[in-house]
Design a protein around this motif. Structure first.
Motif, PDB file in Angstrom:
ATOM      1  N   UNK A 113      -4.040  67.741  -2.812  1.00  9.09           N
ATOM      2  CA  UNK A 113      -5.419  67.135  -2.451  1.00  9.09           C
ATOM      3  C   UNK A 113      -5.253  65.467  -2.584  1.00  9.09           C
ATOM      4  N   UNK A 114      -4.659  65.225  -3.654  1.00  9.28           N
ATOM      5  CA  UNK A 114      -4.471  63.804  -3.916  1.00  9.28           C
ATOM      6  C   UNK A 114      -3.664  63.143  -2.720  1.00  9.28           C
TER       7      UNK A 114
ATOM      8  N   UNK B 249     -16.378  54.280  -9.732  1.00 14.64           N
ATOM      9  CA  UNK B 249     -15.600  55.580 -10.160  1.00 14.64           C
ATOM     10  C   UNK B 249     -14.587  55.583  -9.100  1.00 14.64           C
ATOM     11  N   UNK B 250     -13.354  56.097  -9.710  1.00 17.45           N
ATOM     12  CA  UNK B 250     -12.445  56.416  -8.816  1.00 17.45           C
ATOM     13  C   UNK B 250     -12.123  58.169  -8.719  1.00 17.45           C
ATOM     14  N   UNK B 251     -12.406  58.575  -7.599  1.00 24.06           N
ATOM     15  CA  UNK B 251     -12.267  59.836  -7.330  1.00 24.06           C
ATOM     16  C   UNK B 251     -11.049  60.399  -7.271  1.00 24.06           C
ATOM     17  N   UNK B 252     -10.574  61.618  -7.845  1.00 24.09           N
ATOM     18  CA  UNK B 252      -9.132  61.917  -7.938  1.00 24.09           C
ATOM     19  C   UNK B 252      -9.292  63.479  -7.657  1.00 24.09           C
ATOM     20  N   UNK B 253      -8.220  64.128  -7.606  1.00 27.87           N
ATOM     21  CA  UNK B 253      -7.952  65.550  -7.063  1.00 27.87           C
ATOM     22  C   UNK B 253      -8.940  66.437  -8.158  1.00 27.87           C
ATOM     23  N   UNK B 254      -9.496  67.524  -7.650  1.00 29.23           N
ATOM     24  CA  UNK B 254     -10.264  68.499  -8.303  1.00 29.23           C
ATOM     25  C   UNK B 254      -9.648  69.397  -9.312  1.00 29.23           C
ATOM     26  N   UNK B 255     -10.213  69.894 -10.235  1.00 29.95           N
ATOM     27  CA  UNK B 255      -9.911  71.313 -11.017  1.00 29.95           C
ATOM     28  C   UNK B 255     -11.272  71.558 -11.703  1.00 29.95           C
ATOM     29  N   UNK B 256     -11.359  72.731 -12.303  1.00 30.62           N
ATOM     30  CA  UNK B 256     -12.713  73.253 -12.858  1.00 30.62           C
ATOM     31  C   UNK B 256     -12.731  72.959 -14.443  1.00 30.62           C
TER      32      UNK B 256
END
Length: 686
Positions: A216-217, A1-8
């Protein structure tokens, strides 16, 4: 899995209501080119979303880097003893006889752009350079705020050194992160020679909670460039939100590690002059001891004494007052494991300690002239740094009850440069200026009254208090009785006094940890060991995609009507994934299925849109903007490009997005082959 910037995001399904039937954009329609011909499938009812925790990477040690606006540092703990936090070595340089567990966020590059030094070493070396030679070196300080303030942040964004020369911001940040990586690994090798080299470290980077996705990214991209982790092992790097990290650490504290500002003796100006919070909670402790169940669940959850005095469901606020920003978060303590639930989306603003520095610079402009200060900064950059260091030293001694004046040293080159530029000395400038509270001392220094120094704090301190008061007025956070004041700026007696004076009268208990400047760093280490401790977050924005829906007269605007093959469609409909301020549990997924528009298509690209409003209807509404793109990289389907036997163009790619973490994460699978599809969300391509 490629982690990328957050949001809800909440668990939304692939399903749609009868009047909401996503279909491919017809050729030539306004959305065709933007969406690259991607067609959301009309789906069958999908199963309920699963709140599954992401698979965690294996690691032996967590290393957290608190990358601050004014100062930075790292700390670590081993997986077999996660709560024993090892602080980095004391940094070389700085004030003689003072032990520093952080170092200034200062980077020095050679005239050719190569790395030279970071922190105190960079600051001191730059200070000692010949003024003419210093003009060729690239010295960066307080550059973290540039990422926050950039409205069009990309991988090509430039940063300006103090001499006016520019360099790619990504390289500047990568130089700094590489410095911390090498320092930390060297210390780990010395402490634990048997520690394996490969995939041993889980890295944690702290960022303000109010940072948007591109920032964040950007930090993650800088970490890749610095070699902290590879893209293939992206899960070895976590992004921690600074007030969350502080909250995680504060829940571990015992009473003797905290100080209650409401019990500070009048006239006190230093941290050590406050009484402990112990006596304040003694009565609550006796009451809670009668409820053994409540106390047991909290103690067994590993929380500290303070939390054992709180009931499950109690609410508290964390105000992270740093060098560049103030970050506010409100958490609720949950049963049965002592996890945390965010009650309102992270908020804050640019009310950090650098605001006081800017006020001082504006004061100098009033005295000596704005044009002179600009010229001096450009032609004598090293001397300007010396002046800011001198002010910083005096700023730290300011207090609400201090009576003596403060002397601020002016570099000799400042005095000489002013005389040559203006034809008279600085003392004459002070006499001629309208600034009455700054004088010229016989020791050759600026002499500033305490009232004048405190005035420099007021705009920034007022911004912090107003933001806290506005958040306390929100209905979602009613019942908050405890405020943790953390971050480097929280060491200021001026700020502490102002916050306690303004908020203590409302019944809010203002508490400061003893090691207030290291709270975020230590909390980031604990977060890296157990990232699931924050179980629920709030989405700061509404996110979704643009689709076509069946046109309904009277409901949809006539200008959105598109007729294709005799069917009437409404264009530009904003299909919402998550609403602003929506609660999102960690591990919850939003699932969508898409099929390539052409046989043999190798890439699917879907534009993402966001807005602050919860009720946006169309992607063309005011405030709605394109914020990123979801990309799916496709392998050739088995049996040929048309998937042998399946209808052409009906190859289904199922994407699952998680919005409850500190970064948005996405995975995808090719339904026909059950193979993983490389998926990513890019917020830096706009």
């Amino acid at each position: 899995m490629l982690a990328v910037p957050e949001m809800g995001l909440q668990g939304l399904y692939i399903g749609s209501s009868p009047e909401r039937s996503p279909v491919p954009s017809p050729p030539g329609s306004p959305r065709t080119q933007e969406s690259c011909g991607i067609a959301p499938l009309t789906p069958s009812q999908s199963p309920k979303p699963e709140a599954r925790a992401p698979q965690q990477a294996s690691f032996s040690v967590v290393v957290a880097i608190d990358f601050g606006t004014t100062s930075s540092g790292y700390a670590f703990s081993f997986a077999n003893d996660p709560e024993t936090i090892h602080m980095m070595r004391k940094w070389e340089g700085g004030d003689p006889g003072v032990a520093h567990q952080k170092t200034p966020t200062c980077l020095l590059l050679t005239p050719e752009g190569a790395f030279h030094s970071f922190g105190y070493t960079a600051r001191d070396y730059y200070h000692d350079l010949d003024p003419e030679e210093a003009r060729d070196w690239l010295y960066f300080e307080k550059f973290k705020m540039k990422i926050h303030s950039a409205t069009d942040l990309t991988l090509k964004t430039q940063l300006e050194a103090v001499n006016g020369k520019k360099m790619p911001a990504l390289e500047v940040f990568a130089h700094a992160l590489r410095f911390f990586k090498e320092h930390a690994l060297q210390e780990l090798r010395e402490q634990c020679p048997s520690l394996p080299e490969k995939d041993t470290v889980r890295w944690v980077l702290t960022v303000p909670a109010i940072w948007k996705q591109p920032a964040k990214q950007f930090m993650r991209e800088a970490a890749y460039l610095a070699g902290l982790v590879s893209r293939e092992n992206a899960e070895q790097l976590l992004i921690a939100l600074e007030p969350e990290a502080a909250s995680v650490y504060c829940r571990k504290l015992r009473l003797h590690q905290l100080m209650d500002l409401s019990s500070r003796a009048p006239g006190g100006g230093r941290l050590g002059e406050r009484r402990s919070i112990d006596s304040s909670f003694r009565q609550a402790r006796e009451q809670l001891r009668r409820s053994r169940h409540s106390r047991t669940f909290l103690v067994e959850s590993g929380v500290g004494e303070l939390w054992a005095e709180m009931q499950a469901g109690d609410r508290y606020m964390v105000a992270d007052c740093g060098g560049g920003t103030v970050d506010l978060t409100v958490h609720q303590l949950e049963q049965p494991h002592g996890t945390l639930k965010e009650l309102y989306k992270a908020s804050g603003g640019p009310y950090g300690a650098v605001g006081v520095d800017l006020a001082f610079e504006q004061l100098l402009c009033r005295i000596f002239g704005e044009d002179f200060i600009a010229t001096f900064k450009r032609q004598r950059p090293a001397a300007w740094v010396d002046l800011t260091i001198a002010f910083e030293a005096r700023k730290r001694t300011a207090g609400p009850h201090r009576t003596g004046a403060l002397n601020i040293s002016l570099p000799f080159s400042f005095i000489e440069f002013y005389r040559k530029q203006r034809g008279h000395n600085v003392e004459t400038a002070l006499r001629r200026s309208s600034v009455n509270f700054v004088k010229w001392s016989s020791q050759g220094m600026l002499r500033m009254s305490c009232e004048a120094m405190n005035e420099l704090f007021q705009p920034t301190v007022s911004g912090i208090i107003q933001h806290i008061e506005a958040l306390l007025a929100r209905p979602e956070v009613q019942g908050v009785k405890l405020l943790f004041l953390v971050g480097g700026f929280a060491e200021s007696a001026v700020l502490q006094h102002a916050v306690q004076t303004a908020l203590g009268a409302r019944g809010l208990r203002v508490v400061v940890p003893h090691d207030v400047g290291l709270t975020i760093l230590k909390g980031a280490v604990l977060f890296g060991q157990a990232p699931g401790v924050v179980r629920v977050r709030r989405s700061p924005l509404t996110y979704g995609v643009g689709v076509l829906n069946r046109f309904v007269a009277g409901r949809h605007p006539p200008e959105k009507l598109l007729v294709r093959d005799g069917r009437r469609w409404c264009t530009d409909v904003f299909e919402r994934f998550v609403a602003a301020e929506q609660s999102v549990a960690l591990g919850e997924e939003v699932r969508r299925s898409y099929c390539p528009a052409r046989p043999g298509q190798r890439r699917v690209l879907i534009n993402l849109y966001c807005c602050a409003a919860e009720d946006a209807r169309f992607i063309t509404d005011p405030g709605v903007r394109k914020c990123g793109a979801l990309s799916l990289e496709l392998e050739p389907a088995d049996g040929g490009p048309d998937n042998a036997g399946a209808p052409p163009g009906r190859r289904e790619i199922r994407a699952a997005m998680q919005f409850g973490d500190t970064e948005i994460k996405v995975t995808a699978v090719d339904v026909s082959t059950n193979r993983s599809v490389r998926a990513a969300i890019d917020f830096l391509s706009n």
